[in-house]
Design an enzyme around this catalytic site. Structure first.
Site, PDB file in Angstrom:
ATOM      1  CG  ASP A 217      -1.907   1.084   1.276  1.00  0.00           C
ATOM      2  OD1 ASP A 217      -2.803   1.084   0.421  1.00  0.00           O
ATOM      3  OD2 ASP A 217      -1.810   1.952   2.168  1.00  0.00           O
ATOM      4  CD  GLU A 276      -2.229   2.279  -3.462  1.00  0.00           C
ATOM      5  OE1 GLU A 276      -3.379   2.551  -3.821  1.00  0.00           O
ATOM      6  OE2 GLU A 276      -1.890   2.173  -2.260  1.00  0.00           O
ATOM      7  CG  HIS A 350      -9.405  -1.351  -2.369  1.00  0.00           C
ATOM      8  ND1 HIS A 350      -8.256  -1.749  -3.019  1.00  0.00           N
ATOM      9  CD2 HIS A 350      -8.994  -0.531  -1.374  1.00  0.00           C
ATOM     10  CE1 HIS A 350      -7.207  -1.197  -2.434  1.00  0.00           C
ATOM     11  NE2 HIS A 350      -7.630  -0.452  -1.428  1.00  0.00           N
TER      12      HIS A 350
END
Length: 594
Positions: A217, A276, A350
């Site tokens: 992340d 990411e 998401h």
């Protein structure tokens, strides 16, 4: 056919992570096994055969760790405990085992730019200025303005609102940094003890337990510019400014990732890593070093340029053209093959709205089906590792326009809407200002659209849960758009995704082929070729509601295999004499030739 001189040989070397079909599961919305209205691990286990049948090779599991759920689980309070709403650690062990029995991998979400403010590390850190964990986070004394008023250490803005990225803490009389919500304090990767804890107590701990890798992340934010200087003034009307010039792709980012690879990842085999990398707009050269094999950092990244073609910041919508969309895709396809990096291929996750609502056509059920399948053909024929998000394989769409803002659960959606509402109330001196533009943005781009429950069948709550109320409302279209119905229907979005995945696996040119864009300025047709060894794949897609004749089909030899998103009876003999092809509305035709 050997790689062209401009393409490094290793680009087309086969590897397990390159050929995986990765399916993202957002656990709260996937499958509820115990009737509490929230998806869970045992619900996931019950659907593994479904995923295997679809053609999935690996599952990326969004966070299931212990969390106060301020940011839907991305505020983690313990990396070795499972949030009770999802199940137990034993359930996760069983999930890993059952995945491996089916030849599938499980990729965990690694969230190490920040933690929850309820994590033991932070609870210790805030106790005193001399606590051993103090420098695991960013603590700074206040500034004082000319009036003697206390101010944050710098002018950085947080991501989820227009407020400061610094939170005052009375206990020690200092501020701590949080690029996201105030309950998500940023970790200080300058501290070696922190890095070692991440490697040992999170990464090695999960890999030794059987996990097969990590989706990392906002990993490009872990290195900040020393001194944390003020951000440039981008909006003079705002007190706080976007800080990413000083905290995205920072000065030690590659050092940290190379250390991570050296001390952790290099000790394991057949793992998957994807990072990411947001807030790096349109800058290929900044991001490609993350994935060059010689750098020993990550296998691939999620770049956001494609996701920003219809607007940035994320919830703000703008019109775009097909040539713009093609140009971005092509820049990453060609750029990676020339430099020897590796792409991740995705249109949904998401954090973004549904692809068929953004890039397809939902004006009728027929066009929704066709355009969802056309987008599947696009993704399944691009070079890189393919990521599919839950529900994408049945063409799940955005939430209904009739729903109000109260149906939107995401912290970012709520902050965006209500901050703008309050600002307009004050500026316009009315309690009911015009919010139509803001509401249009939310309806098009909010993260909530991806988070509505998975639509398994036409029964109560779409078969997602037996509860009377689910954590997020099920989309009203579930009786017509669900897995059970599409499994039985020839020509359904699901059936095409399955066939398209099979086609991709059978024809390695889809994954490894050298990409050449055709007709870059065409406003309706997206066409390209992919060449690998002796195979040439030709991809022709009509991104419009009109039937058109495309006249620039490249020369090729024998057609060995082909697939179209129209029923076979309507798709015979797709090539017309003279190198022309007639493409119906939203038709995709993929030809394997030699």
């Amino acid at each position: 056919m050997a790689p062209t001189p401009s393409v490094p040989a290793h680009y087309q070397e086969r590897a397990h992570y390159k050929e995986c079909i990765v399916y993202q599961v957002y656990p709260a919305s996937f499958c509820d096994s115990n009737g509490d209205g929230i998806g869970d691990i045992r619900g996931m286990i019950s659907k593994l055969d479904y995923l295997k049948d679809l053609g999935v090779d690996a599952i990326w599991l969004s966070p299931i760790f212990k969390s106060p759920f301020v940011d839907n689980g991305y505020d983690i309070s313990s990396f070795q405990e499972i949030n009770p709403q999802f199940g137990t650690l034993e359930d996760v062990d069983e999930l890993i085992s059952e995945c491996h029995k089916r030849g599938m991998k499980l990729v965990m979400d690694l969230v190490v730019n920040h933690t929850s403010d309820q994590h033991d590390w932070f609870l210790e850190s805030r106790k005193s200025k001399d606590n051993p964990f103090r420098d695991w986070y960013f603590w700074r004394p206040p500034r004082y303005d000319s009036n003697g008023e206390r101010q944050p250490p710098n002018n950085w803005r947080e991501e989820f609102s227009n407020g400061s990225a610094w939170q005052w803490d009375e206990t020690t009389g200092e501020y701590y940094l949080h690029l996201y919500a105030k309950e998500q304090p940023d970790l200080n990767w300058e501290t070696k003890a922190l890095r070692q804890a991440v490697y040992k107590d999170i990464m090695k701990w999960w890999l030794d337990r059987g996990a097969d890798g990590f989706r990392m992340d906002v990993i490009n934010l872990i290195s900040k510019v020393p001194g944390l200087p003020n951000a440039s003034i981008q909006d003079p009307n705002e007190k706080f400014q976007w800080p990413y010039e000083h905290c995205a792709n920072g000065p030690r980012i590659h050092e940290f990732l190379q250390e991570m690879h050296r001390e952790v990842l290099s000790k394991y085999s057949n793992f998957i890593t994807v990072g990411e990398t947001p807030f790096t707009h349109h800058d290929f050269d900044v991001l490609v070093p993350y994935v060059l094999p010689q750098n020993k950092e990550l296998q691939m990244i999620f770049q956001f340029e494609q996701q920003e073609v219809d607007g940035y910041p994320p919830i703000v919508y703008k019109e775009y053209t097909l040539p713009e969309f093609k140009a971005i895709t092509s820049r990453w396809q060609v750029g990676m093959q020339e430099r020897g990096g590796w792409n991740s291929i995705y249109l949904e996750n998401h954090d973004v709205a549904r692809s068929v609502s953004r890039f397809g056509d939902t004006s009728t059920a027929e066009l929704r089906t066709l355009s969802a399948k056309c987008l599947a053909a696009l993704q399944c024929t691009l070079s890189g590792t393919l990521f599919v998000y839950q529900g994408e394989e049945i063409g799940q769409a955005n939430l209904p326009p009739s729903w109000g803002i109260e149906e939107y659960e995401d912290i970012a959606s709520q902050a965006y809407y209500h901050e703008e509402l309050e600002a307009r109330r004050q500026k316009q001196n009315t309690q009911d200002p015009d919010m139509s533009d803001i509401w249009n943005n939310v309806q098009r781009k909010a993260r909530d659209h991806a988070r509505s429950p998975m639509q398994w069948d036409g029964s109560k709550q779409a078969g997602f849960s037996s509860a009377d109320k689910t954590w997020m409302r099920v989309n009203e279209d579930f009786t017509e758009w669900n897995v059970a119905k599409q499994l039985k229907e020839d020509g359904s979005v699901h059936q095409f995704w399955k066939k398209m995945i099979q086609f991709r696996k059978a024809h390695l040119a889809c994954t490894y082929g050298i990409y050449t864009l055709l007709s870059p300025d065409d406003e309706r047709v997206y066409a390209y070729t992919k060449e690998y060894q002796s195979e040439k794949v030709i991809v022709l897609m009509n991104f419009s509601q009109e039937t058109i004749t495309y006249t620039r089909v490249p020369e090729f030899g024998k057609i060995n295999d082909w697939i179209s998103n129209y029923p076979p009876a309507e798709s015979r003999d797709p090539i017309v004499e003279g190198g022309e092809v007639r493409l119906k509305p939203w038709q995709a035709v993929v030809l394997s030739t030699s």
